[in-house]
Design a protein around this motif. Sequence first.
Motif, PDB file in Angstrom:
ATOM      1  N   GLN A 148      30.572  47.494  19.766  1.00 59.30           N
ATOM      2  CA  GLN A 148      29.726  48.679  19.744  1.00 59.30           C
ATOM      3  C   GLN A 148      28.643  48.591  20.821  1.00 59.30           C
ATOM      4  N   ASN A 149      28.027  47.425  20.968  1.00 59.80           N
ATOM      5  CA  ASN A 149      26.933  47.265  21.931  1.00 59.80           C
ATOM      6  C   ASN A 149      27.427  47.269  23.370  1.00 59.80           C
ATOM      7  N   ARG A 150      28.549  46.587  23.647  1.00 61.18           N
ATOM      8  CA  ARG A 150      29.013  46.432  25.023  1.00 61.18           C
ATOM      9  C   ARG A 150      29.717  47.682  25.543  1.00 61.18           C
ATOM     10  N   PHE A 151      30.487  48.367  24.704  1.00 58.69           N
ATOM     11  CA  PHE A 151      31.263  49.513  25.163  1.00 58.69           C
ATOM     12  C   PHE A 151      30.624  50.853  24.793  1.00 58.69           C
ATOM     13  N   GLY A 152      29.725  50.854  23.833  1.00 57.68           N
ATOM     14  CA  GLY A 152      29.029  52.089  23.478  1.00 57.68           C
ATOM     15  C   GLY A 152      29.903  53.127  22.815  1.00 57.68           C
ATOM     16  N   PHE A 153      30.860  52.702  21.993  1.00 54.09           N
ATOM     17  CA  PHE A 153      31.724  53.660  21.319  1.00 54.09           C
ATOM     18  C   PHE A 153      30.973  54.354  20.174  1.00 54.09           C
ATOM     19  N   TYR A 154      31.518  55.484  19.769  1.00 56.54           N
ATOM     20  CA  TYR A 154      30.921  56.259  18.688  1.00 56.54           C
ATOM     21  C   TYR A 154      31.120  55.565  17.341  1.00 56.54           C
ATOM     22  N   TYR A 155      32.288  54.927  17.175  1.00 53.55           N
ATOM     23  CA  TYR A 155      32.598  54.288  15.889  1.00 53.55           C
ATOM     24  C   TYR A 155      33.566  53.137  16.128  1.00 53.55           C
ATOM     25  N   THR A 156      33.362  52.054  15.400  1.00 56.03           N
ATOM     26  CA  THR A 156      34.277  50.911  15.434  1.00 56.03           C
ATOM     27  C   THR A 156      34.469  50.418  14.005  1.00 56.03           C
ATOM     28  N   GLY A 157      35.711  50.199  13.612  1.00 59.13           N
ATOM     29  CA  GLY A 157      35.990  49.738  12.260  1.00 59.13           C
ATOM     30  C   GLY A 157      37.193  48.808  12.221  1.00 59.13           C
TER      31      GLY A 157
END
Length: 455
Positions: A148-157
């Motif tokens: 989440q921090n490195r790629f800046g995606f909206y959601y990760t699960g």
Amino acid sequence: MNQPAQTFKNETRRYALIGALFGLLFPISATLIRIADQGLPYTLISAGRVQSTDSLLWIIDTAPLIIGYIAMLAGRRQDHSHQREIQLIQKEVEISAAKASLEQRVIERTKDLERQSVRLRVVGEIAKDAASSKNLTELLQRAGQLIQNRFGFYYTGFYLIDEGKEFAVLTASPTESGRQMISEGHKVRVGQTGIVGHVAATGESRVVLDTGLDAANSNSHLLPNTRSEMALPLKVKKDIIGVLDIQSDQPRAFSDDDVEVLQLLADQLAAAMERARLLQQVEQNLKDIELAYGRTTQESWKSIAESGLIKNFGYHFDNVRIQSISEPPALGNKAMQAGIMVSESNGSKHRIIAIPIKLRGQSIGSVTVKLKEGYRQLTISTIEQAVDRLAGSLESARLFEEARQRADREQAISHVTTAISSAPEFDAILRTAVEEIGKSLGDSEVSIQIIKSNE
């Protein structure tokens, strides 16, 4: 201004026309000279008379054709030269355009390679950081936060397949929406319509570049801004253990390179997850073994205590004499129950400490010491080491006693077996067996009976 361009379409025509016009001057000049030589008036009739009587003029009259032809040839050469120049210019333009296009492609490819290199480096960092986690839950939480921090995606699960391989259960997510879904027990049936269910069933990555066109997009009420989604399988060899679900709030956010890079990350995380799972399993097995050894140790010491081999279960020394004690001090009981050293002050300048005697994590006794004023920490460390060695010595003595008892049993069995084997008849065998077994057991009554016919 356009008339010359329309009249003279090329250099050949222009040169031929100029040559013919220039050549026309020769017959006109020759005719005028002949008229003047004969003293005739300058009229067309005079010109016709002169032309009909002078054969030299006939030759001169061909000058426009000859000069025009020669000029046409020169113009044709000029046309060819111009054409070659134009072709060279066109080639230069094409080469320049191709060079510019190639340079642009090189720049774009270089940027792509730089982005790819950066992402691969980030993937390596994420995999390395995540692999340092000691358990599976911590690994998934850390990996999700790093992605989440490195790629800046909206959601990760992260989804994990349950033991029945029936559902993919959402286990970890660094986002607020993901944590809410986890608290609600969100799970997806394997093979169900939808990107996560599809990947969990097939083990093949899937990308949806516009979720607005995908009717299977789920949880839209918790993730309303999702526009692109990518699901990657987490596989160990051929076994699917989970799914990495990534969503973006931008349409067409994932390229083929993104899929390759993130699939590489998913593979490394799957391997790290399997290592963490195996480590947890090993740790649990070790705990079970330690617990079993602990129970065995307690039972063994209980048997030793009940056997009467230990005459006194404790001693007290006051620097003058040694006295046996039947019950440990209250502080000693407290230390055995807690499994750690405990201490208290008796209101004077002395301090009392109690250290448990532990074998395989189980307390089998305690050592209580009253310390004088001004003692050092080294004194307590020395006592603890002495207690550890005491525990080892007691265990060695117990093991020696068990070995001696086993040897006695083996000897008794061997004696009984030898006596029985030496008897020649059935009756002698039975008499010898009942007698020897009874002697080996001490004050016990023994009966031996074999079946006989009812007839």
